[in-house]
Design a protein around this motif. Structure first.
Motif, PDB file in Angstrom:
ATOM      1  N   ALA A 114      40.780  32.285  50.619  1.00  6.92           N
ATOM      2  CA  ALA A 114      39.927  33.223  51.343  1.00  6.92           C
ATOM      3  C   ALA A 114      38.495  32.716  51.299  1.00  6.92           C
ATOM      4  O   ALA A 114      38.194  31.702  50.650  1.00  6.92           O
ATOM      5  N   GLU A 115      37.588  33.407  51.970  1.00  5.65           N
ATOM      6  CA  GLU A 115      36.164  33.083  51.873  1.00  5.65           C
ATOM      7  C   GLU A 115      35.688  33.355  50.442  1.00  5.65           C
ATOM      8  O   GLU A 115      36.255  34.186  49.730  1.00  5.65           O
ATOM      9  N   PRO A 116      34.619  32.679  50.002  1.00  4.35           N
ATOM     10  CA  PRO A 116      34.193  32.766  48.596  1.00  4.35           C
ATOM     11  C   PRO A 116      33.412  34.027  48.223  1.00  4.35           C
ATOM     12  O   PRO A 116      32.205  33.980  47.986  1.00  4.35           O
ATOM     13  N   SER A 117      34.095  35.149  48.161  1.00  7.42           N
ATOM     14  CA  SER A 117      33.507  36.380  47.612  1.00  7.42           C
ATOM     15  C   SER A 117      34.646  37.271  47.158  1.00  7.42           C
ATOM     16  O   SER A 117      35.777  37.164  47.659  1.00  7.42           O
ATOM     17  N   SER A 118      34.359  38.152  46.196  1.00 13.62           N
ATOM     18  CA  SER A 118      35.410  39.056  45.709  1.00 13.62           C
ATOM     19  C   SER A 118      35.861  39.993  46.822  1.00 13.62           C
ATOM     20  O   SER A 118      37.041  40.351  46.906  1.00 13.62           O
ATOM     21  N   HIS A 119      34.953  40.390  47.700  1.00 12.60           N
ATOM     22  CA  HIS A 119      35.306  41.262  48.817  1.00 12.60           C
ATOM     23  C   HIS A 119      36.302  40.577  49.756  1.00 12.60           C
ATOM     24  O   HIS A 119      37.285  41.187  50.187  1.00 12.60           O
ATOM     25  N   ALA A 120      36.049  39.299  50.057  1.00 16.95           N
ATOM     26  CA  ALA A 120      36.926  38.564  50.969  1.00 16.95           C
ATOM     27  C   ALA A 120      38.301  38.330  50.356  1.00 16.95           C
ATOM     28  O   ALA A 120      39.332  38.450  51.037  1.00 16.95           O
ATOM     29  N   ARG A 121      38.340  38.000  49.067  1.00 21.91           N
ATOM     30  CA  ARG A 121      39.630  37.785  48.401  1.00 21.91           C
ATOM     31  C   ARG A 121      40.460  39.071  48.412  1.00 21.91           C
ATOM     32  O   ARG A 121      41.657  39.063  48.691  1.00 21.91           O
ATOM     33  N   ARG A 122      39.804  40.169  48.104  1.00 16.55           N
ATOM     34  CA  ARG A 122      40.524  41.449  48.087  1.00 16.55           C
ATOM     35  C   ARG A 122      41.038  41.824  49.481  1.00 16.55           C
ATOM     36  O   ARG A 122      42.199  42.242  49.632  1.00 16.55           O
ATOM     37  N   ALA A 123      40.194  41.662  50.482  1.00 15.62           N
ATOM     38  CA  ALA A 123      40.586  42.037  51.845  1.00 15.62           C
ATOM     39  C   ALA A 123      41.793  41.241  52.312  1.00 15.62           C
ATOM     40  O   ALA A 123      42.724  41.797  52.922  1.00 15.62           O
ATOM     41  N   LEU A 124      41.800  39.934  52.041  1.00 16.95           N
ATOM     42  CA  LEU A 124      42.931  39.108  52.466  1.00 16.95           C
ATOM     43  C   LEU A 124      44.196  39.494  51.703  1.00 16.95           C
ATOM     44  O   LEU A 124      45.275  39.578  52.292  1.00 16.95           O
ATOM     45  N   ALA A 125      44.063  39.736  50.403  1.00 16.35           N
ATOM     46  CA  ALA A 125      45.239  40.115  49.618  1.00 16.35           C
ATOM     47  C   ALA A 125      45.824  41.434  50.107  1.00 16.35           C
ATOM     48  O   ALA A 125      47.050  41.583  50.226  1.00 16.35           O
ATOM     49  N   GLU A 126      44.970  42.394  50.391  1.00 21.10           N
ATOM     50  CA  GLU A 126      45.449  43.695  50.881  1.00 21.10           C
ATOM     51  C   GLU A 126      46.114  43.558  52.249  1.00 21.10           C
ATOM     52  O   GLU A 126      47.133  44.204  52.521  1.00 21.10           O
ATOM     53  N   SER A 127      45.559  42.683  53.097  1.00 21.31           N
ATOM     54  CA  SER A 127      46.153  42.449  54.414  1.00 21.31           C
ATOM     55  C   SER A 127      47.532  41.813  54.296  1.00 21.31           C
ATOM     56  O   SER A 127      48.487  42.218  54.971  1.00 21.31           O
TER      57      SER A 127
END
Length: 322
Positions: free
Chosen positions: A121-134
């Motif tokens: 994912a993109e390098p931020s905790s927000h981006a990692r979480r969003a991709l995982a949830e998707s």
């Protein structure tokens, strides 16, 4: 909103049989600025090299048959990734882990070596979480969050139970705990304050990534816009969790920060004086304890959590003095 002691004890009893206890290590000359002896809870010696194996193992142990069959997904900068990968593999469960290119390559390689499929994912905790949830929604995976999950927090809370058991009739005056998303400190603080409320719980984070300290002062969650340049990659999470923050407000006495030079110095001292390999995110607690002027009773000691040891020799050597 609370983490019941019954849940904490259930996790602690299970994990004691599954993983065993991490060592409590003393170094004779280590003292706080107010001259209290320092002892180290060496979570860096746990399987996969961090405390994260506790929460991941307990969470996976509580999954239903349907959740196991669908496989699990997690997002992480490395330590939770490795823990979920190992815990899932040990149970014959497929695991997908969302990471990002800013994560040290050694942590990505280790996660894949435990049998997980790594997605970037993109390098931020927000981006990692969003991709995982998707991905969880589109593929039916069971999401194992790195900190904002009651089962994960109960697993991490086992450290507090274990520490108090190891100390017996001489509990520490204070415990210094690193903070990323808050799952570790929320669990540990909930355990300690319900069992030994006289023990102070002090959170520690890098001065460059001080969202938890600002949140505690503000009485609400304060989020950073982007990851900082701190060397403490394992705890570079831009805001604490919705579930962890109420526990932090309820049970944590204070949150302090340390600068990059203090973090590097703590890593060196772990290696040179305690013969422990501890990564920057795991060393912040020791850095804070060395500077602490917290008044403690005569003869009392303080404990620090060395919560992770996933750092390469080359990176550790880069922390050496010029």
């Amino acid at each position: 909103m609370n983490l019941p002691l019954s849940d904490i004890r259930a996790a602690a009893d299970f994990l004691a049989g599954k993983l065993g206890a991490s060592a409590l290590v003393g170094v004779n000359r280590w003292r706080t600025a107010s001259n209290a002896p320092i002892v180290v809870k060496a979570e860096s010696l746990m399987p996969t090299g961090s405390f994260k194996i506790r929460g991941a193992t307990w969470c996976i142990a509580t999954l239903t048959a349907d959740e196991r069959a669908r496989g699990v997904i997690a997002y992480s900068t490395g330590n939770h990734a490795q823990a979920v990968a190992k815990a899932a593999t040990d149970e014959g469960i497929g695991a997908t882990i969302v990471m990002s290119p800013d994560v040290p390559r050694a942590k990505i390689d280790a996660t894949e070596a435990w049998g997980a499929c790594v997605v970037m994912a993109e390098p931020s905790s927000h981006a990692r979480r969003a991709l995982a949830e998707s991905l969880a929604q589109s593929h039916g995976y069971t999401l194992i969050a790195p900190y904002d999950d009651w089962r994960v927090m109960a697993g991490q809370a086992s450290i507090g139970v274990e520490l108090l058991r190891q100390c017996g009739d001489d509990p520490p005056a204070a415990v210094f705990v690193p903070i990323g998303g808050g799952g570790l400190i929320a669990g540990v603080a909930a355990a300690i304050k319900q069992l030994a409320p006289q023990v102070a719980v002090i959170g520690v984070e890098p001065a460059l990534e001080d969202d938890a300290a600002r949140s505690l002062r503000a009485g609400r969650i304060v989020s950073m816009a982007a990851p900082s340049a701190s060397m403490a990659d394992a705890i570079k999470v831009q805001c604490v969790g919705d579930l962890t923050f109420p526990l932090i407000r309820r049970y944590v006495d204070d949150i302090v920060t340390v600068d990059e030079a203090q973090i590097a110095c703590a890593c060196r001292r772990y290696f040179n004086e305690a013969k422990l390999v501890v990564e920057p995110g795991g060393a912040v607690a020791l850095a804070a304890a060395f500077e602490s002027r917290l008044a403690v009773r005569s003869g009392a000691r303080v404990a620090v959590l060395a919560c992770g040891g996933n750092v390469t020799l080359e990176r550790l050597a880069s922390f050496a003095l010029p």
